[in-house]
Design an enzyme around this catalytic site. Sequence first.
Site, PDB file in Angstrom:
ATOM      1  N   SER A   1      -3.710   2.781  -8.726  1.00  0.00           N
ATOM      2  CA  SER A   1      -4.452   4.063  -8.722  1.00  0.00           C
ATOM      3  C   SER A   1      -5.157   4.207 -10.059  1.00  0.00           C
ATOM      4  CB  SER A   1      -3.479   5.235  -8.553  1.00  0.00           C
ATOM      5  OG  SER A   1      -4.141   6.469  -8.782  1.00  0.00           O
TER       6      SER A   1
ATOM      7  N   ASN B   1       0.806  -1.225   0.000  1.00  0.00           N
ATOM      8  CA  ASN B   1       0.000   0.000   0.000  1.00  0.00           C
ATOM      9  C   ASN B   1       0.838   1.272   0.000  1.00  0.00           C
ATOM     10  OD1 ASN B   1      -2.483   1.733   0.861  1.00  0.00           O
ATOM     11  ND2 ASN B   1      -0.959   2.054   2.476  1.00  0.00           N
TER      12      ASN B   1
ATOM     13  N   ILE C   1      -9.505   9.624  -2.805  1.00  0.00           N
ATOM     14  CA  ILE C   1      -9.907   9.187  -1.466  1.00  0.00           C
ATOM     15  C   ILE C   1      -9.406  10.224  -0.468  1.00  0.00           C
ATOM     16  CG2 ILE C   1      -9.739   7.306   0.236  1.00  0.00           C
ATOM     17  CD1 ILE C   1     -10.966   6.413  -2.491  1.00  0.00           C
TER      18      ILE C   1
ATOM     19  N   TYR D   1       4.101   9.556 -10.974  1.00  0.00           N
ATOM     20  CA  TYR D   1       3.096   8.819 -10.198  1.00  0.00           C
ATOM     21  C   TYR D   1       2.241   7.942 -11.121  1.00  0.00           C
ATOM     22  CZ  TYR D   1      -0.690   7.886  -6.904  1.00  0.00           C
ATOM     23  OH  TYR D   1      -1.623   7.261  -6.103  1.00  0.00           O
TER      24      TYR D   1
ATOM     25  N   THR E   1       2.826   6.906 -14.180  1.00  0.00           N
ATOM     26  CA  THR E   1       3.605   5.857 -14.843  1.00  0.00           C
ATOM     27  C   THR E   1       3.959   4.755 -13.846  1.00  0.00           C
ATOM     28  OG1 THR E   1       4.491   7.591 -16.260  1.00  0.00           O
ATOM     29  CG2 THR E   1       5.588   5.460 -16.360  1.00  0.00           C
TER      30      THR E   1
END
Length: 266
Positions: free
Chosen positions: A154, A102, A200, A167, A169
């Site tokens: 994501s 995560n 989120i 981010y 890629t």
Amino acid sequence: MNLNTETSRRTPSSLTHPRVALVTGGGAGIGAAISQQLAEAGHIVFIGDINAHTANDLAGSLCAAGHEAYAVQLDVSAPASIDAAFNTIENQFGRCDILVNNAGIAKTFPFLDYPVEHWRKVFDVNVTGPMLCGQHAARLMRKNGWGRIVNIASVSGLRASSGRTAYGTSKAAVVGLTRQMAIELAEYGITTNGVAPGPIDTPMTLDLHSQVARDNYTRAVPAKRYGVPAEIAAVVQFLCSEQASYVNGQTVPVDGGFMAAGVLEI
Ligand code: NAP
């Protein structure tokens, strides 16, 4: 291949319960909700986080609520830190049954000015970290012929949004890594899936999303709101369960309909 023999060798009910889980970046935001839901499901949860305070606080409050949780200091961008965290888990329980990759970082810059140092840092944390944690966890899971790995990707890995050169890629790479791990680990009774959150409400988005970005996301998401960490954790929890035994290599958007949407106003 004798299917019956293979199936009985991996029968989940032959496993001892509770299972041992590691959640990276488990001390805050989405990771904290995942740690909490896995603990509430009866698993022993290691909260691996670069931030020892949040990990300790959460482990303390989960234990106070009657669950079994441990904080472990972990920087997923540092291979030695990953080695140490898995040594701790192996020494204590001799197993790791569930891994949730995560931990992730994000910063936005225009493509033309994207700093290469940040590109490298984002890949170290978001891609190389999950790959190395996956190797460590899968070696332990293989011993018992059962495992669940969930990689947090994501929607930015599925669709482009401005400023997300590294981010976006890196999260696209997480989707690919999920497929690679899935096909190579399936023979050991391990499934690997991904969850791709939409926007989120977490410390990350509080820091990263300007009011303009929040308004734009809220307009673009059919649900017309940000999600909450528990809505991601619920899907992770399912993918870690017995019930998800035939789901493998998939990345599931949990995004209020963002991936399905085109023009919303006519
Ligand atoms: P967050 O609020 O920033 O929480 C992430 C946690 O991970 C923090 O405790 C953080 O510690 C820790 N962490 C950071 N770098 C780490 C490292 N190198 N090793 C171990 N732990 C580290 O993030 P979040 O919003 O919950 O996001 C969690 C995951 O979901 C990330 O992979 C993110 O990319 C993904 N995601 C989030 C959203 C969203 O809208 N929030 C959307 C799509 C995908 P510090 O706070 O001390 O840095």
